[in-house]
Design a protein around this motif. Structure first.
Motif, PDB file in Angstrom:
ATOM      1  N   ALA A 137      -9.552 -15.261   7.396  1.00 61.15           N
ATOM      2  CA  ALA A 137      -8.558 -15.353   6.334  1.00 61.15           C
ATOM      3  C   ALA A 137      -8.280 -16.821   6.002  1.00 61.15           C
ATOM      4  O   ALA A 137      -8.462 -17.706   6.840  1.00 61.15           O
ATOM      5  N   SER A 175      -1.893 -16.503   8.839  1.00 56.94           N
ATOM      6  CA  SER A 175      -2.702 -16.034   7.707  1.00 56.94           C
ATOM      7  C   SER A 175      -3.124 -14.585   7.878  1.00 56.94           C
ATOM      8  O   SER A 175      -3.369 -13.884   6.894  1.00 56.94           O
ATOM      9  N   ASN A 176      -3.189 -14.116   9.118  1.00 58.97           N
ATOM     10  CA  ASN A 176      -3.640 -12.747   9.368  1.00 58.97           C
ATOM     11  C   ASN A 176      -2.531 -11.720   9.174  1.00 58.97           C
ATOM     12  O   ASN A 176      -2.801 -10.532   9.051  1.00 58.97           O
ATOM     13  N   LYS A 178       0.281 -12.420   6.957  1.00 56.47           N
ATOM     14  CA  LYS A 178       1.106 -12.751   5.796  1.00 56.47           C
ATOM     15  C   LYS A 178       1.148 -11.632   4.758  1.00 56.47           C
ATOM     16  O   LYS A 178       2.091 -11.536   3.978  1.00 56.47           O
ATOM     17  N   SER A 179       0.131 -10.761   4.754  1.00 57.56           N
ATOM     18  CA  SER A 179       0.095  -9.684   3.767  1.00 57.56           C
ATOM     19  C   SER A 179       0.820  -8.421   4.234  1.00 57.56           C
ATOM     20  O   SER A 179       0.921  -7.456   3.484  1.00 57.56           O
ATOM     21  N   LEU A 180       1.301  -8.405   5.473  1.00 59.33           N
ATOM     22  CA  LEU A 180       2.004  -7.237   5.991  1.00 59.33           C
ATOM     23  C   LEU A 180       3.384  -7.113   5.363  1.00 59.33           C
ATOM     24  O   LEU A 180       4.019  -8.120   5.026  1.00 59.33           O
ATOM     25  N   THR A 181       3.849  -5.878   5.235  1.00 60.17           N
ATOM     26  CA  THR A 181       5.222  -5.671   4.798  1.00 60.17           C
ATOM     27  C   THR A 181       6.159  -6.008   5.952  1.00 60.17           C
ATOM     28  O   THR A 181       5.728  -6.181   7.104  1.00 60.17           O
TER      29      THR A 181
END
Length: 310
Positions: A137, A175-176, A178-181
Motif C-alpha cells: 500500500a 497505510s494498511n 487507513k481505508s477501514l471504517t
C-alpha cells in the motif's frame, strides 16, 4: 523442535510431528510413523506462547509442558505462516483440553492468520509460504511535527535501528488500515489485543502458605499461573477446568483454591484478597457463557461466584 534446556545447541532438530486428541507425538521421519515415537506428551494444561517475527520469517511456538519432574520447555519451529496458524491454534485448544475437532478451531486459525497479516502489512513480503504476493500500500505521509516518543514505548524506541526507521514502520502500518471504517478498525484492534500472549492476565504479589518469600501469580481467563518474579517465565499453571472449589478466609485474608490434584493457599500482598477472588469468580462466570447458550445475564450466579463463598 528444540527443548529450551538444550538451548546451548544451535539450530533445531527436524522431526515428523502428528497431533492426535491432546497429544503431540514426533518421529524421526514420516516413514517411521508406524513405529515407536521419539517422544510424546500431552498439551493439556500447558502454556502456549507465540514467538513470531513475520519480517524475519520466524514462526516459533513456545510450550511449557507439565510433567512429573516439573514444567518442561519446548520450542516448535514452523516453516510457513499457514503451518504456524494451524499448529498454534491446535496447541492453544489442546492446552484448554479441547481437540482440533472443537467448533472454534477454524476460528482460532483465522484469528491467528489475521494477526500475522497485520504484522506483515506494508512490507511487500510473500504470504503463506510464498504462494501469493501482497501488494504494498502507498505509505501514509505523517505530519512534519510527528514525534515517535509520543506514540511508542521508550523501550521499543531504544531497540529500533533509528527513530526514522520506526516512523517508517508506523507509516507503512497506517497505510494498511487507513481505508477501514471506524468499527472495522476497532474490531481489528480488539482482535490484535486478544491475540497477545498476556491478554487478560492480572498480576498479584502473594505469599503462599508456609512460604518464606513473596511470589508473583497471574490470574487469567482460564488459569492461575505462578511466575518467576525476575523474568516473568511461567513456573506452574493451575487451570479452572481442574478446579473443584475455592474459598476466602476473611479473618486472615487468605484465599484457598482446591484442584483435582492439589490445593493451594495464599495471601495477596499487592491487593486485597477480595480483588483476587472477584477476578477468579468473574472469569469463571465468563467461561460459562457462549454463543450457543442464552446470553441473558444471570445476576444471581454472578454474585454467587464473586461473593466470597463457593
Amino acid at each position: 523442535m528444540k527443548p529450551k534446556k538444550l538451548a546451548a545447541f544451535k539450530g533445531f532438530k527436524r522431526a515428523f510431528f502428528s497431533f492426535r486428541d491432546l497429544h503431540l507425538t514426533y518421529h524421526q521421519s514420516s516413514a517411521d510413523i508406524n513405529g515407536p515415537p521419539m517422544g510424546s506428551f500431552s498439551l493439556k494444561g500447558c502454556e502456549v506462547t507465540p514467538d513470531v517475527s513475520v519480517s524475519q520469517s520466524k514462526f516459533h511456538i513456545k510450550l511449557l509442558v507439565p510433567s512429573a519432574e516439573g514444567m518442561v520447555d519446548f520450542v516448535l519451529k514452523c516453516d510457513t505462516e499457514h503451518q504456524y496458524a494451524r499448529w498454534m491454534a491446535a496447541c492453544r485448544l489442546a492446552s484448554r483440553g479441547k481437540s482440533m475437532a472443537y467448533a472454534s478451531y477454524q476460528q482460532e486459525v483465522d484469528s491467528i492468520k489475521n494477526l500475522l497479516k497485520m504484522q506483515s502489512a506494508g512490507n511487500g513480503r510473500e504470504n503463506g509460504g510464498g504462494s501469493q504476493h501482497q501488494r504494498k500500500a502507498q505509505p501514509v505521509k505523517l505530519p512534519n511535527d510527528f514525534n515517535v516518543d509520543e506514540y511508542v514505548s521508550s523501550r521499543y524506541v531504544k531497540r529500533a535501528r533509528s527513530k526514522q526507521a520506526l516512523q517508517q514502520r508506523i507509516s507503512d502500518a497506517h497505510s494498511n488500515v487507513k481505508s477501514l471504517t471506524s468499527t472495522e478498525a476497532k474490531l481489528q484492534y480488539i482482535r490484535a489485543w486478544q491475540a497477545l500472549p498476556e491478554h487478560g492476565i492480572h498480576y498479584f504479589i502473594v505469599r503462599f502458605r508456609n512460604g518464606k518469600k513473596s511470589d508473583l501469580i497471574g490470574v487469567a481467563s482460564n488459569r492461575i499461573v505462578k511466575l518467576n518474579m525476575d523474568n516473568g517465565e511461567s513456573l506452574k499453571t493451575w487451570r479452572y477446568t481442574n478446579m473443584k472449589k475455592w474459598h476466602v478466609n476473611w479473618e486472615i485474608r487468605h484465599l484457598k483454591v482446591q484442584f483435582e490434584d492439589e490445593d493451594i493457599e495464599f495471601k495477596p500482598l499487592s491487593a486485597d484478597c477480595k480483588v483476587v477472588h472477584e477476578f477468579i469468580g468473574g472469569y469463571i462466570f465468563l467461561s460459562m457463557r457462549s454463543k450457543e447458550q442464552s446470553q441473558t445475564l444471570n445476576e444471581e450466579l454472578f454474585h454467587k461466584l464473586t461473593g466470597g463463598w463457593i
